[in-house]
Design a protein around this motif. Structure first.
Motif, mmCIF file in Angstrom:
data_model
loop_
_atom_site.group_PDB
_atom_site.id
_atom_site.type_symbol
_atom_site.label_atom_id
_atom_site.label_comp_id
_atom_site.label_asym_id
_atom_site.label_seq_id
_atom_site.Cartn_x
_atom_site.Cartn_y
_atom_site.Cartn_z
ATOM 1 N N UNK A 191 -48.045 -53.860 -22.092
ATOM 2 C CA UNK A 191 -48.593 -53.897 -20.734
ATOM 3 C C UNK A 191 -47.538 -54.296 -19.699
ATOM 4 N N UNK A 192 -46.324 -54.575 -20.135
ATOM 5 C CA UNK A 192 -45.265 -54.967 -19.203
ATOM 6 C C UNK A 192 -44.562 -53.717 -18.683
ATOM 7 N N UNK A 193 -44.542 -53.547 -17.365
ATOM 8 C CA UNK A 193 -43.942 -52.349 -16.773
ATOM 9 C C UNK A 193 -42.452 -52.533 -16.523
ATOM 10 N N UNK A 194 -41.837 -51.534 -15.883
ATOM 11 C CA UNK A 194 -40.385 -51.568 -15.680
ATOM 12 C C UNK A 194 -39.940 -52.677 -14.741
ATOM 13 N N UNK A 195 -40.880 -53.270 -14.006
ATOM 14 C CA UNK A 195 -40.556 -54.381 -13.110
ATOM 15 C C UNK A 195 -40.892 -55.721 -13.757
ATOM 16 N N UNK A 196 -41.097 -55.689 -15.069
ATOM 17 C CA UNK A 196 -41.365 -56.893 -15.872
ATOM 18 C C UNK A 196 -42.675 -57.578 -15.499
ATOM 19 N N UNK A 197 -43.633 -56.814 -14.978
ATOM 20 C CA UNK A 197 -44.958 -57.330 -14.672
ATOM 21 C C UNK A 197 -45.980 -56.684 -15.604
ATOM 22 N N UNK A 198 -47.019 -57.429 -15.925
ATOM 23 C CA UNK A 198 -48.104 -56.862 -16.716
ATOM 24 C C UNK A 198 -49.000 -56.051 -15.781
ATOM 25 N N UNK A 199 -49.368 -54.860 -16.214
ATOM 26 C CA UNK A 199 -50.135 -53.998 -15.316
ATOM 27 C C UNK A 199 -50.834 -52.883 -16.070
ATOM 28 N N UNK A 200 -51.774 -52.234 -15.375
ATOM 29 C CA UNK A 200 -52.298 -50.932 -15.752
ATOM 30 C C UNK A 200 -51.490 -49.888 -15.015
ATOM 31 N N UNK A 201 -51.135 -48.786 -15.679
ATOM 32 C CA UNK A 201 -50.505 -47.662 -15.003
ATOM 33 C C UNK A 201 -51.609 -46.636 -14.737
ATOM 34 N N UNK A 202 -51.988 -46.501 -13.475
ATOM 35 C CA UNK A 202 -53.161 -45.717 -13.090
ATOM 36 C C UNK A 202 -52.716 -44.387 -12.489
ATOM 37 N N UNK A 203 -53.193 -43.289 -13.068
ATOM 38 C CA UNK A 203 -52.874 -41.954 -12.566
ATOM 39 C C UNK A 203 -54.010 -41.433 -11.702
ATOM 40 N N UNK A 204 -53.651 -40.837 -10.556
ATOM 41 C CA UNK A 204 -54.652 -40.206 -9.708
ATOM 42 C C UNK A 204 -54.145 -38.861 -9.211
ATOM 43 N N UNK A 205 -55.081 -37.977 -8.927
ATOM 44 C CA UNK A 205 -54.823 -36.747 -8.192
ATOM 45 C C UNK A 205 -55.623 -36.855 -6.909
ATOM 46 N N UNK A 206 -54.975 -36.643 -5.755
ATOM 47 C CA UNK A 206 -55.644 -36.870 -4.477
ATOM 48 C C UNK A 206 -55.596 -35.616 -3.615
ATOM 49 N N UNK A 207 -56.470 -35.589 -2.626
ATOM 50 C CA UNK A 207 -56.525 -34.473 -1.688
ATOM 51 C C UNK A 207 -55.721 -34.811 -0.441
ATOM 52 N N UNK A 208 -55.608 -33.833 0.456
ATOM 53 C CA UNK A 208 -54.889 -34.057 1.706
ATOM 54 C C UNK A 208 -55.613 -35.051 2.597
ATOM 55 N N UNK A 209 -56.914 -35.237 2.384
ATOM 56 C CA UNK A 209 -57.711 -36.196 3.143
ATOM 57 C C UNK A 209 -57.756 -37.560 2.459
ATOM 58 N N UNK A 210 -56.886 -37.774 1.482
ATOM 59 C CA UNK A 210 -56.725 -39.055 0.777
ATOM 60 C C UNK A 210 -57.890 -39.385 -0.157
ATOM 61 N N UNK A 211 -58.727 -38.401 -0.475
ATOM 62 C CA UNK A 211 -59.783 -38.628 -1.449
ATOM 63 C C UNK A 211 -59.200 -38.579 -2.857
ATOM 64 N N UNK A 212 -59.683 -39.446 -3.726
ATOM 65 C CA UNK A 212 -59.260 -39.446 -5.124
ATOM 66 C C UNK A 212 -60.111 -38.423 -5.873
ATOM 67 N N UNK A 213 -59.466 -37.371 -6.375
ATOM 68 C CA UNK A 213 -60.165 -36.281 -7.049
ATOM 69 C C UNK A 213 -60.219 -36.467 -8.558
ATOM 70 N N UNK A 214 -59.308 -37.269 -9.084
ATOM 71 C CA UNK A 214 -59.276 -37.520 -10.530
ATOM 72 C C UNK A 214 -58.552 -38.834 -10.745
ATOM 73 N N UNK A 215 -59.009 -39.610 -11.719
ATOM 74 C CA UNK A 215 -58.374 -40.899 -11.997
ATOM 75 C C UNK A 215 -58.352 -41.156 -13.492
ATOM 76 N N UNK A 216 -57.235 -41.713 -13.959
ATOM 77 C CA UNK A 216 -57.092 -42.155 -15.350
ATOM 78 C C UNK A 216 -56.637 -43.610 -15.294
ATOM 79 N N UNK A 217 -57.495 -44.520 -15.750
ATOM 80 C CA UNK A 217 -57.206 -45.951 -15.604
ATOM 81 C C UNK A 217 -57.382 -46.680 -16.925
ATOM 82 N N UNK A 218 -56.636 -46.259 -17.932
ATOM 83 C CA UNK A 218 -56.770 -46.901 -19.243
ATOM 84 C C UNK A 218 -55.426 -47.173 -19.912
#
Length: 374
Positions: A191-218
């Protein structure tokens, strides 16, 4: 025999190392102290704290500043999840469902300790923890209603085209890190990222209006963006041609394919330079989305002090609420990001080989479309 005398005997006779002996007996002493305290201290009388109705006592401006949503948006969410967060009885001044929702929103808005959030809402830390999890799950279950691609993507394509004239574009993809406390255990370093912090790496696909169209948060913080994408359902949908000849754009952390277009590492011709400029400006919306999303719900920028098993629901719930706010035109949490500036992958990977898979679509787009704009 006292604990001190028995500890001395064990150490002197080399039964166990002194450090281990001290740890064992200090633990035993603490447990016996707590046990005798329970025997001697009378049971506490229940304390009922004052619970303020913030929907009535706060005006729209103060309410929105504290809960990051308008009263209208809160009541809309409440109308959908009321049954899921309702209490079976109102005995013992049980906290009402609307107050459970406001408590959770306050937690998202501050990222503070559960004790502080509980004090704000007039409940104990244990109750606050239980309500945050219950409400977060209820909101996260709305994902299918509010986080999705529309059946007709023509409007999304036009919105992206209006930014930088990039054709057939239906989304911008990237990942962002959501800090968490150390999960502990043997796999904590995952869970430690490249900045040495524990985190979730969350993927999103967004629209031009900043809406989140898809999310992967695991995925844990150490996971690479490409790995997350390779194992995501959105990749399968793109590969299967569900969106026909439409494409999404990403940075150089992703492999260039026929459906995910990345910038050129070393553009040479005017058409290639024009492609890169349009691609980067179009992709900038995903960075803007993260800015707005995390400005609205600061818990996503701070260390979430919950167990890993409960963090995922919080992240998805905040994404659902973000889209609801956009649908209701509550867009006043905009963050300022420079348009057209190279992002971290663009800078880091300048000296590396270009990550190219199928470059046919990108080449044709550059030669046939961007070349014709010159």
């Amino acid at each position: 025999m006292t604990f001190s005398f028995f500890r001395s005997c064990c150490v002197l006779n080399n039964y166990i190392p002194i450090s281990m002996a001290m740890d064992i007996f200090e633990t035993l002493e603490d447990e016996f102290d707590e046990y005798f305290d329970r025997l001697t201290i009378p049971r506490k009388t229940p304390v009922y704290r004052e619970r303020i109705n913030y929907m009535e006592t706060l005006d729209e401006t103060d309410f929105r500043a504290r809960f990051r949503l308008t009263k209208k948006a809160v009541m809309f969410v409440y109308s959908i999840i009321e049954k899921a967060i309702s209490v079976p009885t109102e005995r013992n001044l049980a906290i009402k469902p609307i107050n459970r929702l406001l408590l959770t929103l306050r937690f998202y808005a501050t990222g503070s300790f559960l004790t502080v959030v509980g004090d704000f809402s007039g409940v104990s830390k244990a109750s606050a923890s239980r309500f945050v999890y219950l409400v977060s799950q209820a909101i996260a279950r709305l994902r299918g209603l509010f986080i999705k691609f529309p059946s007709n993507t023509e409007d999304i394509q036009q919105e992206f085209f209006n930014i930088a004239k990039f054709p057939r574009l239906i989304g911008a993809i990237d990942c962002t890190h959501v800090p968490i406390k150390s999960p502990g255990g043997n796999n904590a370093e995952e869970w430690r990222n490249r900045k040495s912090q524990f985190s979730f790496n969350v993927q999103t696909v967004v629209s031009a209006k900043l809406r989140i169209l898809d999310i992967v948060a695991r995925w844990p913080g150490a996971a690479h963006d490409q790995t997350i994408f390779n194992n995501s359902f959105i990749k399968q949908r793109l590969q299967n041609g569900e969106f026909r000849n439409c494409v999404i754009v990403g940075d150089r952390g992703y492999e260039n394919t026929s459906y995910l277009l990345t910038p050129l590492q070393t553009p040479m011709t005017p058409a290639e330079h024009l492609y890169n400029e349009s691609q980067i400006r179009s992709r900038n919306v995903v960075e803007r989305t993260y800015g707005v999303w995390k400005n609205r719900f600061p818990i996503l920028s701070k260390k979430i002090l919950l167990s890993v098993s409960r963090v995922q629901a919080v992240i998805v719930a905040c994404a659902v609420l973000h889209n609801i706010a956009i649908d209701m035109r509550d867009d006043h949490f905009e963050a300022i990001y420079p348009v057209g500036e190279p992002d971290e992958h663009d800078v880091v990977n300048q000296s590396s080989l270009e990550n190219v898979g199928d470059a046919t679509v990108r080449s044709n787009l550059i030669n046939d479309y961007f070349g014709s704009l010159l």
